[in-house]
Scaffold this motif. Structure first.
Motif, PDB file in Angstrom:
ATOM      1  N   SER A 487     -13.527   1.353   1.742  1.00 50.25           N
ATOM      2  CA  SER A 487     -12.239   1.009   2.168  1.00 50.25           C
ATOM      3  C   SER A 487     -11.522   0.702   1.047  1.00 50.25           C
ATOM      4  O   SER A 487     -11.938   0.112   0.120  1.00 50.25           O
ATOM      5  CB  SER A 487     -12.415  -0.077   3.151  1.00 50.25           C
ATOM      6  N   GLY A 488     -10.284   1.108   1.188  1.00 49.73           N
ATOM      7  CA  GLY A 488      -9.355   0.832   0.259  1.00 49.73           C
ATOM      8  C   GLY A 488      -7.915   1.134   0.428  1.00 49.73           C
ATOM      9  O   GLY A 488      -7.508   1.321   1.826  1.00 49.73           O
ATOM     10  N   GLY A 489      -6.984   1.038  -0.524  1.00 55.68           N
ATOM     11  CA  GLY A 489      -5.524   1.168  -0.236  1.00 55.68           C
ATOM     12  C   GLY A 489      -4.799   1.204  -1.646  1.00 55.68           C
ATOM     13  O   GLY A 489      -5.093   0.934  -2.728  1.00 55.68           O
ATOM     14  N   ILE A 490      -3.562   1.622  -1.421  1.00 55.03           N
ATOM     15  CA  ILE A 490      -2.563   1.666  -2.394  1.00 55.03           C
ATOM     16  C   ILE A 490      -1.843   0.195  -2.221  1.00 55.03           C
ATOM     17  O   ILE A 490      -1.669  -0.132  -1.170  1.00 55.03           O
ATOM     18  CB  ILE A 490      -1.499   2.567  -2.593  1.00 55.03           C
ATOM     19  N   ARG A 491      -1.441  -0.648  -3.066  1.00 52.80           N
ATOM     20  CA  ARG A 491      -1.314  -2.242  -3.018  1.00 52.80           C
ATOM     21  C   ARG A 491       0.189  -2.236  -2.932  1.00 52.80           C
ATOM     22  O   ARG A 491       0.962  -1.414  -3.566  1.00 52.80           O
ATOM     23  CB  ARG A 491      -1.743  -2.710  -4.247  1.00 52.80           C
ATOM     24  N   ASN A 492       0.608  -3.276  -2.233  1.00 52.57           N
ATOM     25  CA  ASN A 492       1.823  -3.548  -2.128  1.00 52.57           C
ATOM     26  C   ASN A 492       2.264  -4.431  -3.318  1.00 52.57           C
ATOM     27  O   ASN A 492       2.041  -5.790  -3.336  1.00 52.57           O
ATOM     28  CB  ASN A 492       2.167  -4.539  -0.789  1.00 52.57           C
ATOM     29  N   HIS A 493       2.972  -3.736  -4.517  1.00 53.52           N
ATOM     30  CA  HIS A 493       3.030  -4.587  -5.678  1.00 53.52           C
ATOM     31  C   HIS A 493       4.541  -5.166  -5.855  1.00 53.52           C
ATOM     32  O   HIS A 493       4.726  -5.719  -6.908  1.00 53.52           O
ATOM     33  CB  HIS A 493       2.654  -3.434  -7.057  1.00 53.52           C
ATOM     34  N   ARG A 494       5.187  -4.959  -4.916  1.00 53.15           N
ATOM     35  CA  ARG A 494       6.584  -5.420  -5.209  1.00 53.15           C
ATOM     36  C   ARG A 494       6.803  -7.067  -4.396  1.00 53.15           C
ATOM     37  O   ARG A 494       6.312  -7.034  -3.162  1.00 53.15           O
ATOM     38  CB  ARG A 494       7.611  -4.491  -4.429  1.00 53.15           C
ATOM     39  N   PRO A 495       7.057  -8.140  -5.170  1.00 55.97           N
ATOM     40  CA  PRO A 495       7.098  -9.214  -4.463  1.00 55.97           C
ATOM     41  C   PRO A 495       7.859  -9.480  -3.186  1.00 55.97           C
ATOM     42  O   PRO A 495       7.639 -10.210  -2.327  1.00 55.97           O
ATOM     43  CB  PRO A 495       7.671 -10.208  -5.713  1.00 55.97           C
ATOM     44  N   GLU A 496       8.948  -8.885  -3.189  1.00 58.03           N
ATOM     45  CA  GLU A 496       9.869  -8.932  -1.905  1.00 58.03           C
ATOM     46  C   GLU A 496       9.146  -8.174  -0.638  1.00 58.03           C
ATOM     47  O   GLU A 496       9.207  -8.771   0.288  1.00 58.03           O
ATOM     48  CB  GLU A 496      11.247  -8.292  -2.119  1.00 58.03           C
ATOM     49  N   ALA A 497       8.589  -7.005  -1.028  1.00 56.92           N
ATOM     50  CA  ALA A 497       8.004  -6.320   0.080  1.00 56.92           C
ATOM     51  C   ALA A 497       6.679  -7.288   0.451  1.00 56.92           C
ATOM     52  O   ALA A 497       6.236  -7.112   1.812  1.00 56.92           O
ATOM     53  CB  ALA A 497       7.726  -4.851  -0.444  1.00 56.92           C
ATOM     54  N   MET A 498       5.824  -7.901  -0.352  1.00 57.23           N
ATOM     55  CA  MET A 498       4.725  -8.543  -0.245  1.00 57.23           C
ATOM     56  C   MET A 498       5.307  -9.785   0.963  1.00 57.23           C
ATOM     57  O   MET A 498       4.674  -9.917   1.669  1.00 57.23           O
ATOM     58  CB  MET A 498       4.089  -9.175  -1.370  1.00 57.23           C
ATOM     59  N   VAL A 499       6.223 -10.367   0.394  1.00 61.94           N
ATOM     60  CA  VAL A 499       6.633 -11.745   1.322  1.00 61.94           C
ATOM     61  C   VAL A 499       7.309 -11.095   2.700  1.00 61.94           C
ATOM     62  O   VAL A 499       6.654 -11.568   3.920  1.00 61.94           O
ATOM     63  CB  VAL A 499       7.623 -12.252   0.581  1.00 61.94           C
TER      64      VAL A 499
END
Length: 591
Positions: A487-499
């Motif tokens: 299992s895997g994924g491309i990560r949410n690396h933008r702080p505003e998108a993560m929040v």
């Protein structure tokens, strides 16, 4: 000559005939053939037949030997008599005529036999695991496991990945399961946690400028027993890459996983070109997000053939636009006895039943459903499903979100009962486009459906403008023969998108900072786009060893109650240890 052996028990060949040699090992089996004793001597490397007759100076010592005694045997290598060769053994052309025996370690009466592969109660096998591990099949499974891990390492390094080790003592974080906590002696009242996965650390490695990471990582989860995971701990091939898209991850990992399977498949076919199946399509066609593609059955939506039909149960259901009728074709299942058996099985699964149509000679439909909807609709369903006489179709109806799991069980059951599954192959696939969120009925809120660190398709804009339940994520699984193996994924690396992603699931920015502070801080200082995956080492080894029990490929597993019967864990600890850790027990009342 060496104190214990000049050769291993798997080494002797015709070239050693007439040589005097020394072997040491376990007495695997002792046979008395008319006064001549045959001792099959076993070590890690193989087995050698040793012979003692009344003329041998060691005959009296040989008579005292019992199964699993550890002995040193000296003797002369000779060719086996004509007709007694054993082509199944590498040492099968020769035997050792015994001249001297030394007992190195006698064995008490065995609680389970080592010779043979008969089934034995699991609690005995786990309590005496050191004996169980001497048995040939389990011993070979463990060696295969080591070879598979070696192959993974080699292939990862050939792809340009670097191996790193991440901490075992870390901070507790909500990654989907319960943590194992470790009390801190020097920080009273505070706890470390064993990592559920190296998820945050491997992303931090990308923040640190390391481009391609992998690790054969131990992971710890205090979960209730599961059939497809060992209690307590498991191992995964953990991977992360910087400056990659989903396609880049696929291109890097397909050759690794395919290569490992081909190397250990023992000639069984392995998928060359992996299909990419969207999550919604997998549920729709196979009733599973980890479909067994060896099963040729593909389900179809046949709602149109029942809408407004004479079968009022389905027709009334279909007045609600969210409801559907799915057909599960059953090639060769067109007998009344088989259809009734499937109906009884469905009732045993808690369903009201399993409607069916069977096609008789001449292609005429039969059964209650066929009688209600008429020959024209029945023929249209048969043509849509590509069925013929002696075949059947089975039907599930209602809200697909509520019945898809049952439909998948029915598909599997049909494939097994009708012998449609080709079990001598490995079918690999990517499952893609997982939903980012799901509705939690228990808490009446939107929740993450998979990995909270994944990048939503459409990025921040999708999070701000779309209905959360329609957002797909850059998340993916690898499946093989009905198991999820990665299992895997491309990560949410933008702080505003993560929040924002966490806000939708009911967490504020303060929660993100508190729970994932290290990673959140790192994202503020130049975070590269990155992604990866983790493949389950235990499940891959299990598939390649041809077993369905993870205990058959693990050295010292716990039982399903998370108990180590060999070492006696978990165990009580002394009051002094508890005082040092500032812990007082508050045990439940014994009822």
């Amino acid at each position: 000559m060496h104190r214990y052996r000049s050769h291993t028990c798997g080494a002797l060949r015709e070239g050693e005939i007439d040589q005097t040699v020394r072997l040491s090992g376990w007495c695997h089996r002792i046979r008395d053939h008319g006064g001549v004793l045959f001792i099959d001597l076993r070590d890690h490397y193989g087995l050698t037949q040793c012979v003692a007759d009344p003329d041998s100076p060691a005959f009296k010592d040989a008579e005292k030997l019992r199964a699993e005694w550890v002995v040193r045997i000296d003797g002369k290598v000779r060719r086996r008599p004509a007709g007694t060769d054993n082509p199944d053994l590498p040492t099968g052309l020769v035997e050792l005529y015994v001249s001297e025996i030394e007992v190195l370690g006698p064995a008490a009466e065995l609680p389970l036999p080592v010779f043979g592969e008969q089934e034995y109660p699991e609690d005995i096998r786990l309590k005496y695991r050191f004996l169980d591990l001497r048995r040939d099949k389990l011993h070979q499974n463990i060696m295969t496991r080591g070879a598979i891990v070696d192959s993974m390492r080699k292939r990862m390094k050939e792809q340009g990945f670097f191996e790193f080790q991440t901490p075992i003592l870390t901070a507790s974080s909500p990654e989907g399961a319960r943590d194992f906590l470790v009390p801190s002696r020097i920080h009273p009242g505070k706890f470390y946690a064993l990592p559920q996965a190296p998820q945050q650390y491997k992303q931090l490695l990308m923040m640190s400028g390391f481009d391609r990471y992998f690790q054969i990582a131990p992971c710890f989860r205090d979960e209730d027993p599961r059939a497809d995971r060992l209690p307590g701990e498991f191992y995964q091939l953990d991977v992360e890459m910087s400056f990659v898209t989903q396609d880049d991850v696929f291109a890097a990992m397909e050759p690794v996983v395919t290569g490992v399977f081909e190397e250990f498949a023992k000639g069984k076919p392995v998928t060359k070109c992996w299909p990419r199946i969207p999550f919604a399509e997998a549920l729709r066609k196979y009733g599973s997000d980890k479909p067994d593609l060896r099963n040729p059955i593909i389900m179809q939506d046949v709602s149109g053939h029942f809408r407004g039909s004479g079968f009022k149960v389905f027709a009334r259901m279909l007045e609600d636009p969210k409801n559907q009728v799915w057909a599960i074709p059953g090639t060769g299942g067109g007998s009344r006895a088989f259809c009734d058996r499937m109906n009884s099985w469905a009732q045993g699964e808690g369903q009201p039943g399993l409607g069916y149509i069977m096609w008789r000679e001449g292609g005429e439909g039969a059964g209650p459903l066929a009688n209600n909807i008429g020959p024209e609709r029945t023929a249209a369903i048969r043509d849509a499903l590509g069925l013929k006489e002696s075949d059947a179709a089975f039907f599930v109806a209602g809200d697909p979100e509520k019945f898809w799991k049952f439909s998948g069980l029915a598909r599997t059951r049909l494939g097994e009962e009708l012998n449609l599954i080709d079990k001598d192959r490995f079918e690999l696939a990517w499952i893609v486009d997982f939903p980012m969120y799901e509705y939690n009925e228990e808490d009446k809120k939107v929740d993450f459906s998979h990995n909270p660190f994944s990048m939503p398709q459409g990025g921040l804009e999708a999070l701000q403008t779309q209905d959360p339940l329609t957002i797909k994520a850059f998340q993916y699984d690898i499946t093989c023969n009905g198991y999820e193996i990665a299992s895997g994924g491309i990560r949410n690396h933008r702080p505003e998108a993560m929040v924002k992603a966490f806000e939708i699931a009911g967490y504020g920015e303060s929660d993100v900072v508190e729970r994932f502070g290290g990673m959140y801080r790192a994202f503020q200082y130049g975070a590269p786009p990155h992604g990866g995956m983790a493949a389950g080492v235990d499940r891959i080894v299990m598939l390649l060893c041809g077993t369905t029990n993870l205990r058959e490929i693990s050295l010292f597993p716990m039982n399903q109650r998370a108990e180590d019967l060999l070492m006696g864990a978990p165990s009580d600890v002394a009051p002094k240890q508890l005082r040092e850790l500032h812990i007082r027990l508050n045990l439940p009342d014994k009822g």
